[in-house]
Design an enzyme around this catalytic site. Structure first.
Site, PDB file in Angstrom:
ATOM      1  N   ASP A 265      -2.996   4.708  -2.310  1.00 28.58           N
ATOM      2  CA  ASP A 265      -4.036   5.239  -1.425  1.00 28.58           C
ATOM      3  C   ASP A 265      -4.540   6.604  -1.922  1.00 28.58           C
ATOM      4  O   ASP A 265      -3.738   7.468  -2.311  1.00 28.58           O
ATOM      5  CB  ASP A 265      -3.418   5.391  -0.028  1.00 28.58           C
ATOM      6  CG  ASP A 265      -4.435   5.689   1.047  1.00 28.58           C
ATOM      7  OD1 ASP A 265      -5.329   4.861   1.263  1.00 28.58           O
ATOM      8  OD2 ASP A 265      -4.318   6.762   1.680  1.00 28.58           O
TER       9      ASP A 265
ATOM     10  N   GLU B  57      -6.593   3.828  -5.764  1.00 24.91           N
ATOM     11  CA  GLU B  57      -7.843   4.027  -5.033  1.00 24.91           C
ATOM     12  C   GLU B  57      -8.406   5.376  -5.476  1.00 24.91           C
ATOM     13  O   GLU B  57      -7.828   6.428  -5.165  1.00 24.91           O
ATOM     14  CB  GLU B  57      -7.627   4.032  -3.515  1.00 24.91           C
ATOM     15  CG  GLU B  57      -8.954   4.119  -2.781  1.00 24.91           C
ATOM     16  CD  GLU B  57      -8.882   4.610  -1.339  1.00 24.91           C
ATOM     17  OE1 GLU B  57      -9.887   4.517  -0.636  1.00 24.91           O
ATOM     18  OE2 GLU B  57      -7.826   5.114  -0.918  1.00 24.91           O
TER      19      GLU B  57
ATOM     20  N   ASP C 213       0.866  -1.172   0.000  1.00 24.50           N
ATOM     21  CA  ASP C 213       0.000   0.000   0.000  1.00 24.50           C
ATOM     22  C   ASP C 213       0.907   1.228   0.000  1.00 24.50           C
ATOM     23  O   ASP C 213       1.684   1.429   0.940  1.00 24.50           O
ATOM     24  CB  ASP C 213      -0.862  -0.028   1.278  1.00 24.50           C
ATOM     25  CG  ASP C 213      -2.248   0.530   1.062  1.00 24.50           C
ATOM     26  OD1 ASP C 213      -2.344   1.597   0.434  1.00 24.50           O
ATOM     27  OD2 ASP C 213      -3.217  -0.091   1.539  1.00 24.50           O
TER      28      ASP C 213
ATOM     29  N   HIS D  26     -11.315  -2.834   3.751  1.00 26.12           N
ATOM     30  CA  HIS D  26     -11.237  -2.463   5.158  1.00 26.12           C
ATOM     31  C   HIS D  26     -11.968  -1.153   5.440  1.00 26.12           C
ATOM     32  O   HIS D  26     -12.042  -0.731   6.584  1.00 26.12           O
ATOM     33  CB  HIS D  26      -9.762  -2.336   5.561  1.00 26.12           C
ATOM     34  CG  HIS D  26      -9.074  -1.214   4.836  1.00 26.12           C
ATOM     35  ND1 HIS D  26      -8.901  -1.201   3.467  1.00 26.12           N
ATOM     36  CD2 HIS D  26      -8.559  -0.038   5.279  1.00 26.12           C
ATOM     37  CE1 HIS D  26      -8.305  -0.078   3.112  1.00 26.12           C
ATOM     38  NE2 HIS D  26      -8.084   0.648   4.184  1.00 26.12           N
ATOM     39  N   ASP D  27     -12.456  -0.491   4.395  1.00 22.67           N
ATOM     40  CA  ASP D  27     -13.168   0.779   4.569  1.00 22.67           C
ATOM     41  C   ASP D  27     -14.681   0.637   4.397  1.00 22.67           C
ATOM     42  O   ASP D  27     -15.420   1.568   4.719  1.00 22.67           O
ATOM     43  CB  ASP D  27     -12.693   1.803   3.518  1.00 22.67           C
ATOM     44  CG  ASP D  27     -11.267   2.247   3.735  1.00 22.67           C
ATOM     45  OD1 ASP D  27     -10.804   2.266   4.889  1.00 22.67           O
ATOM     46  OD2 ASP D  27     -10.594   2.582   2.732  1.00 22.67           O
TER      47      ASP D  27
END
Ligand code: GLC
Length: 496
Positions: free
Chosen positions: A200, A266, A98, A327-328
């Protein structure tokens, strides 16, 4: 023709805090993850995307990085990382890290230097601005986690920008030295052998030069969270971002023959904007994440319509991708129930394009109640009670029926899902009808069938127009309800 491994591949996201603990502190770590690699390989996926593992004060659980080149001691050491990477590769899998370029931790030495004085050499590595005339924040930009996106620094009399927490100051990608330093970070990990990055909040990293106020959002309602008070017209997705992405792509392409390192962005933007991040095919990210299966109402026609829109919006040569959880986001089985989570798995793994699955979705972890004294997510703590908290998606993986589900010998940092004694990997491996076995079977089918991963997409509508009204009927089991009661596993429905 396989051009790149990721075109036919499936990506599995590991959230390291919650995968497997080996140290007995209730928090997952790299050694624990290595112990579970055979499980990941047995699923039939091709790559692992690992959420941040770098040194961090953990204000945002690793998305606040204090050293881009280190390993967070809670997760292990550099040697643990090297061992993990070798073990991943030994199983024929890839490892994606990430990359968090929009912001660092406020504890990063770069920021400590930057805030030390207006004349500090790294002052411009972050985004500083004088107060508005008359005082107060320079403009109306809001943090994605609520409140103003600006924090006043009394010592130097200026505000710094933070699109997320105050502990996550935004980096200034318009500064060439900062850009070079971040490029070095990418090379550092690529030199070590990683196979690419998930980047990210990529659409955030370039802001307008004039710092104009964002327009007010006419549809704002307090239940949405303060992020939505304004439209992020000036604070995100600026045209200059594409030159920044091009540089990242050049770096990725310079490794291993140019077709091995994947960049996944993302990006949360409407379809036409999202598509611009493919660039011309060789200067954008390979895969701008497509979150539509998470965000679109779970109604067959609506989903089918989106698939058509997405397919036709893809620029020539661009490769599609689909995401079902992260995870969000709220867990797919929490949102839809297990029967529809199975349908979602079928859709995800039979659509053309690269699928990304999120740990725990393959065993159907559903909604998890997080009691007030257990809340850890800063998103929830800043704007409580709106249902924006991400803890329920981050609870530990359940491996078996032993204490703490085999995740740890200590009490886990977040609670397990309530039904973990029966809903765990070991139990589901014994049950041929479990959702885990469905996932494994689908992945195996997909691996064996070029058409499923790469074949052209053609909707099967039995002649019914997508947008027509009327009751939906499942064309598999003829269940007229088109709801969670239909469990035949056919993902396409038709009008009566
Ligand atoms: C991304 C991450 C999320 C994090 C945010 C700020 O959206 O997925 O977990 O809080 O960026 O870094």
């Amino acid at each position: 023709m396989t051009r790149c491994w990721w075109e036919g591949g499936t990506i599995y996201q590991v959230y390291p805090r919650s995968f497997q603990d080996s140290a007995g502190d209730g928090i997952g770590d790299l050694r624990g993850m290595e112990q579970r690699l055979d499980y990941i390989a047995s699923l039939g996926v091709d790559a692992i995307w690992l959420s941040p593992i770098f040194p961090s004060p953990m204000a945002d659980f690793g998305y606040d990085i204090a050293d881009y080149r280190g390993i967070e001691p809670l997760f292990g050491t550099q040697a643990d990382f090297d061992s993990l990477l070798a073990a991943v590769h030994a199983r024929g899998l890839k490892l994606l890290l990430d990359f968090v370029p929009n912001h660092s931790s406020d504890q990063h030495p770069w920021f400590i230097e930057s805030r030390s004085s207006r004349n500090a050499p790294k002052r411009d590595w972050y985004i500083w601005h004088d107060p508005a005339p008359g005082g107060g924040p320079p403009n109306n930009w809001t943090s994605d986690f609520g409140g103003s996106a600006w924090e006043y620094d009394a010592a130097t009399g200026q505000y710094y920008l933070h699109a997320f927490l105050t502990q996550q100051p935004d980096l200034n990608w318009r500064n060439p030295e900062l850009r070079a330093a971040m490029h070095d970070v990418m090379r550092f990990w690529l030199d070590r052998g990683v196979d690419g990055f998930r980047i990210d909040v990529l659409w955030h990293i370039c802001k307008s030069l004039d710092f104009a106020d964002n327009p007010l959002n006419p549809d704002y309602h307090p239940s949405m969270g303060e992020k939505f008070l304004v439209l992020q017209t000036h604070s995100t997705d600026q045209p200059e971002i594409h030159a920044i992405v091009r540089d990242m792509r050049t770096i990725a392409d310079s490794y291993r023959g140019g077709d091995r390192c994947v960049l996944i962005g993302e990006i949360c933007l409407p379809l036409p904007r999202l598509m611009t991040y493919y660039g011309n095919g060789s200067d954008g990210v390979h895969l701008p994440f497509n979150f539509a299966l998470i965000e679109t109402a779970w109604q067959a026609r609506t989903i089918a319509q989106f698939i058509e829109e997405y397919e036709s919006a893809l620029p020539p040569g661009a490769w599609p991708n689909w995401v079902i959880g992260s995870h969000d986001a709220k867990r797919v089985a929490g949102r839809l129930g297990e029967p529809q989570a199975r349908v979602a798995a079928m859709l995800l793994l039979t659509l053309r394009g690269t699928p990304t699955l999120y740990q725990g979705d393959e065993i159907g972890i559903g909604a998890v109640d997080i009691l007030p004294d257990m809340i850890r997510d800063p998103r929830e703590l800043r704007e409580p009670g709106l249902g924006l908290g991400r803890d329920p998606a981050r609870t530990p993986m359940a491996w078996d029926g032993s204490p703490h589900a085999g995740f740890s010998t200590a009490k886990p940092w977040l609670p397990l899902h309530a039904d973990w004694r029966t809903r765990n990997v070991s139990a589901q491996l014994e049950d041929p009808h479990s959702i885990l076995m469905l996932y494994r079977n689908l992945l195996s089918l997909r691996r064996d069938s070029h058409e499923l991963a790469k074949g052209p997409y053609e909707p099967c509508l039995d002649g019914a127009p997508l947008a027509s009204s009327g009751d939906d009927v499942c064309c598999g089991c003829r269940d007229a309800a088109m709801s969670s009661t239909c469990v035949c596993g056919v993902a396409m429905y038709r009008g009566p």
